[in-house]
Write a protein that holds these residues in place. Structure first.
Motif, PDB file in Angstrom:
ATOM      1  N   VAL A  69       0.906  -1.322  -0.023  1.00 51.72           N
ATOM      2  CA  VAL A  69      -0.088  -0.196  -0.120  1.00 51.72           C
ATOM      3  C   VAL A  69       0.907   1.027  -0.128  1.00 51.72           C
ATOM      4  O   VAL A  69       1.913   1.213   0.616  1.00 51.72           O
ATOM      5  N   THR A  70       0.803   2.006  -0.823  1.00 48.20           N
ATOM      6  CA  THR A  70       1.439   3.323  -0.933  1.00 48.20           C
ATOM      7  C   THR A  70       0.310   4.567  -0.859  1.00 48.20           C
ATOM      8  O   THR A  70      -0.634   4.796  -1.743  1.00 48.20           O
ATOM      9  N   VAL A  71       0.327   5.291   0.175  1.00 47.22           N
ATOM     10  CA  VAL A  71      -0.387   6.386   0.437  1.00 47.22           C
ATOM     11  C   VAL A  71       0.173   8.002   0.258  1.00 47.22           C
ATOM     12  O   VAL A  71       1.403   7.820   0.344  1.00 47.22           O
ATOM     13  N   TYR A  72      -0.579   8.835  -0.386  1.00 44.13           N
ATOM     14  CA  TYR A  72      -0.131  10.115  -0.313  1.00 44.13           C
ATOM     15  C   TYR A  72      -0.931  11.075   0.494  1.00 44.13           C
ATOM     16  O   TYR A  72      -2.194  11.098   0.372  1.00 44.13           O
ATOM     17  N   LEU A  73      -0.325  11.857   1.126  1.00 44.31           N
ATOM     18  CA  LEU A  73      -0.758  12.816   2.057  1.00 44.31           C
ATOM     19  C   LEU A  73      -0.354  14.221   1.293  1.00 44.31           C
ATOM     20  O   LEU A  73       0.707  14.530   1.681  1.00 44.31           O
ATOM     21  N   GLY A  74      -0.920  14.560   0.526  1.00 42.27           N
ATOM     22  CA  GLY A  74      -0.344  15.816  -0.585  1.00 42.27           C
ATOM     23  C   GLY A  74       0.867  15.252  -1.006  1.00 42.27           C
ATOM     24  O   GLY A  74       0.605  14.269  -2.097  1.00 42.27           O
ATOM     25  N   GLN A  75       2.043  15.715  -0.703  1.00 41.42           N
ATOM     26  CA  GLN A  75       3.019  15.372  -1.353  1.00 41.42           C
ATOM     27  C   GLN A  75       4.139  14.431  -0.515  1.00 41.42           C
ATOM     28  O   GLN A  75       5.159  14.435  -0.865  1.00 41.42           O
ATOM     29  N   LYS A  76       3.479  14.047   0.414  1.00 34.78           N
ATOM     30  CA  LYS A  76       4.147  13.094   1.526  1.00 34.78           C
ATOM     31  C   LYS A  76       3.561  11.821   1.276  1.00 34.78           C
ATOM     32  O   LYS A  76       2.780  11.599   0.830  1.00 34.78           O
ATOM     33  N   ARG A  77       4.550  10.971   1.208  1.00 31.15           N
ATOM     34  CA  ARG A  77       4.354   9.380   0.655  1.00 31.15           C
ATOM     35  C   ARG A  77       4.730   8.468   1.948  1.00 31.15           C
ATOM     36  O   ARG A  77       5.761   8.583   2.438  1.00 31.15           O
ATOM     37  N   GLY A  78       4.142   7.475   2.135  1.00 30.55           N
ATOM     38  CA  GLY A  78       4.228   6.489   2.844  1.00 30.55           C
ATOM     39  C   GLY A  78       3.795   4.987   2.213  1.00 30.55           C
ATOM     40  O   GLY A  78       2.747   4.969   1.470  1.00 30.55           O
ATOM     41  N   ASN A  79       4.616   4.056   2.656  1.00 33.37           N
ATOM     42  CA  ASN A  79       4.171   2.654   2.032  1.00 33.37           C
ATOM     43  C   ASN A  79       4.556   1.383   3.172  1.00 33.37           C
ATOM     44  O   ASN A  79       5.413   1.624   4.186  1.00 33.37           O
ATOM     45  N   ALA A  80       3.652   0.629   3.026  1.00 38.95           N
ATOM     46  CA  ALA A  80       3.771  -0.554   3.915  1.00 38.95           C
ATOM     47  C   ALA A  80       3.243  -1.798   3.160  1.00 38.95           C
ATOM     48  O   ALA A  80       2.570  -1.478   2.150  1.00 38.95           O
ATOM     49  N   ILE A  90      -4.952  -5.970   6.861  1.00 38.90           N
ATOM     50  CA  ILE A  90      -5.074  -5.060   5.739  1.00 38.90           C
ATOM     51  C   ILE A  90      -5.295  -3.536   6.413  1.00 38.90           C
ATOM     52  O   ILE A  90      -4.706  -2.633   6.135  1.00 38.90           O
ATOM     53  N   ARG A  91      -6.277  -3.597   7.509  1.00 40.60           N
ATOM     54  CA  ARG A  91      -6.637  -2.207   8.135  1.00 40.60           C
ATOM     55  C   ARG A  91      -5.307  -1.640   8.636  1.00 40.60           C
ATOM     56  O   ARG A  91      -4.813  -0.533   8.836  1.00 40.60           O
ATOM     57  N   ASP A  92      -4.592  -2.548   9.452  1.00 41.56           N
ATOM     58  CA  ASP A  92      -3.331  -2.168  10.160  1.00 41.56           C
ATOM     59  C   ASP A  92      -2.246  -1.809   8.960  1.00 41.56           C
ATOM     60  O   ASP A  92      -1.494  -0.725   9.375  1.00 41.56           O
ATOM     61  N   ALA A  97       0.962   2.617   6.496  1.00 45.20           N
ATOM     62  CA  ALA A  97       1.452   3.671   5.408  1.00 45.20           C
ATOM     63  C   ALA A  97       0.982   4.993   5.809  1.00 45.20           C
ATOM     64  O   ALA A  97       1.767   6.000   5.335  1.00 45.20           O
ATOM     65  N   LEU A  98      -0.119   5.213   6.126  1.00 46.88           N
ATOM     66  CA  LEU A  98      -0.705   6.666   6.653  1.00 46.88           C
ATOM     67  C   LEU A  98       0.230   7.275   7.698  1.00 46.88           C
ATOM     68  O   LEU A  98       0.637   8.628   7.679  1.00 46.88           O
ATOM     69  N   SER A  99       0.468   6.382   8.603  1.00 47.99           N
ATOM     70  CA  SER A  99       1.605   7.100   9.767  1.00 47.99           C
ATOM     71  C   SER A  99       2.845   7.345   9.301  1.00 47.99           C
ATOM     72  O   SER A  99       3.386   8.522   9.542  1.00 47.99           O
ATOM     73  N   ILE A 100       3.402   6.402   8.273  1.00 47.83           N
ATOM     74  CA  ILE A 100       4.557   6.758   7.699  1.00 47.83           C
ATOM     75  C   ILE A 100       4.902   8.190   6.955  1.00 47.83           C
ATOM     76  O   ILE A 100       5.537   8.928   6.846  1.00 47.83           O
TER      77      ILE A 100
END
Length: 452
Positions: A69-80, A90-92, A97-100
């Motif tokens: 999973v790769t998420v973007y908060l604006g142009q901040k990126r997190g992957n798990a 899956i929820r975890d 990813a969001l936390s990262i």
């Protein structure tokens, strides 16, 4: 867009389940505050049987699954990622990813591919061919292959093993731009390695075949026969004195030269400025009669795919025309770093094929070289991607008057890749398809051979 749905009986999960997992991930990421999200969900299995001296040495069976999973908060990126498909896992994973992403620095090149570049409709490319091969059948094929090698020459005295392997997988890539695509793929192989002995000399060699469809594999008898003959031919190998002569890279290893080129014009190397081919578009890098094509739509191609790792539609491209570089291999991120456009190559080249107006049969290639070195094996990793300097251990055969004279070993071949590419005199028609980079044997005008 049409996805090929495969019977769940061969995979751990139906294709529709992978699709639903992807939908759940995207929904959870959005609910968690992500401005964008992408995910890859995969499931596969494989069977590998190895026989040595007609006895079963190993039997391996694996089932693999995973999601990233790769998420973007604006142009901040997190992957798990995780290999657990349970709803809680899956929820975890989405939460991780969001936390990262919350704690990473902004990157103005981060983000999904441009929406209008995504592969909304694409062809089926004949990439999945199940091989209904029992363990007992695999054992018999491996034994037949090995026995063929022993029968090829009386000097074959031992075996390092013959392996028959089958692998099948399926995947889904989805992102929050309403893209979801995926398909099953297969990859099967047979390999053999044998040892030849005569007097005090011992040598080993190998041969193998890889294909999407088992019917396209070389016959096990032919794989064994070639292994036996190649191993025996290396007996009595000697060193040669240091010299500067023409060199032929045999087809199975010639593709490595194309691999170094692909790496040098790939986005990551270019934006990091760690390539000897910076700013090479429009430059004469190869000999004038060389063409290199990237063909993602070849049926049964080992590098084929209708979209890249970003979901961007792939396209046929001429990478080198008349020796001149026409373009790079870029994914969405590297393209933004270079202020260019993606080429649909996130994940690398597809089926990269080198062609020459000067294509010869191998005997003609030897005659054209006249005197020099035929390299059949490369050792070590002495390739500097920043400077192009090339120095690797090698073995093969010394050629005199266009004929193989004797085997050689314990030598080093050296040069610079820029000189090697410009020095291509001819390419053989003996193309062997074992991966995404394909080439016949390549004749280079001159390289330094370090020996005695």
């Amino acid at each position: 867009m049409s996805d090929l749905t495969v019977s769940g009986s061969r995979f751990s999960y139906p294709f529709t389940t992978l699709q639903q997992i992807a939908r759940d991930i995207l929904a959870q990421a959005k609910q968690g505050g992500a401005t964008a999200c992408e995910t890859n969900v995969s499931d596969g299995f494989g069977q590998t049987v190895t026989v040595r001296q007609s006895a079963v040495e190993t039997i391996e069976y694996n089932r693999d699954k995973g999601l990233s999973v790769t998420v973007y908060l604006g142009q901040k990126r997190g992957n798990a990622s995780t290999s657990d498909f349970s709803p809680q896992a899956i929820r975890d994973t989405v939460a991780a990813a969001l936390s990262i992403a919350r704690y990473t620095a902004e990157d103005n090149c981060a983000g999904l591919a441009e929406k209008d570049r995504l592969a909304r409709d694409y062809p089926q490319l004949e990439l999945y061919f199940p091989w209904q091969l029992s363990v007992e059948q695999a054992i018999e094929l491996a034994k037949e292959c090995e026995q063929s090698g022993f029968s090829a020459d009386s000097k074959i005295t031992n075996s390092e093993g013959t392996t028959v392997s089958t692998n099948e997988s399926q995947f889904i890539y989805a992102n929050s731009l309403d893209f979801m695509g995926g398909y099953p793929v297969s990859r099967h192989s047979v390999s053999c390695a044998l040892i030849a002995e005569h007097n005090e000399s011992k040598q080993r060699d190998y041969w193998y075949s890889v294909a999407r469809d088992a019917v396209d594999l070389e016959s096990v008898r032919e794989i064994g026969r070639k292994t036996g003959l190649r191993s025996a031919a290396r007996l009595g190998a000697r060193k040669i004195t240091t010299c500067e002569v023409p060199v032929i890279f045999e087809a199975p290893i010639a593709s490595s030269l194309i691999g170094h080129f692909a790496s040098a014009i790939s986005g990551g190397s270019l934006y990091r400025k760690s390539s000897f081919l910076l700013d090479s578009i429009g430059e004469q890098v190869f000999a004038p009669d060389i063409q290199i094509l990237d063909l993602p739509y070849l049926a049964k191609g080992l590098g084929s795919g209708p979209f890249d790792e970003d979901g961007v539609a792939t396209m046929e491209r001429k990478i080198v025309e008349n020796g001149i570089v026409q373009g790079y291999f870029l994914g969405s991120y590297s393209a933004r770093k270079l202020k260019m456009s993606t080429t649909g190559n996130a994940g690398g080249a597809h089926n990269l094929i080198i062609q020459s107006a000067n294509t010869l049969e191998v005997p003609e290639l030897l005659k054209k070289m006249h005197t020099g070195l035929l390299v059949t094996e490369l050792l070590g990793h002495g390739v500097n991607g920043v400077t192009g300097d090339y120095s690797r251990g090698a073995s093969g055969f010394w050629v005199e008057n266009g004929r193989i004279a004797y085997p050689v070993e314990e030598i080093t071949i050296a040069g610079n890749l820029k000189d090697i590419y410009r020095g291509i005199l001819a390419i053989g028609n003996d193309v062997i398809v074992r991966g995404s980079k394909q080439s016949g044997s390549i004749l280079i005008d001159r390289m330094t051979i370090a020996g005695d």
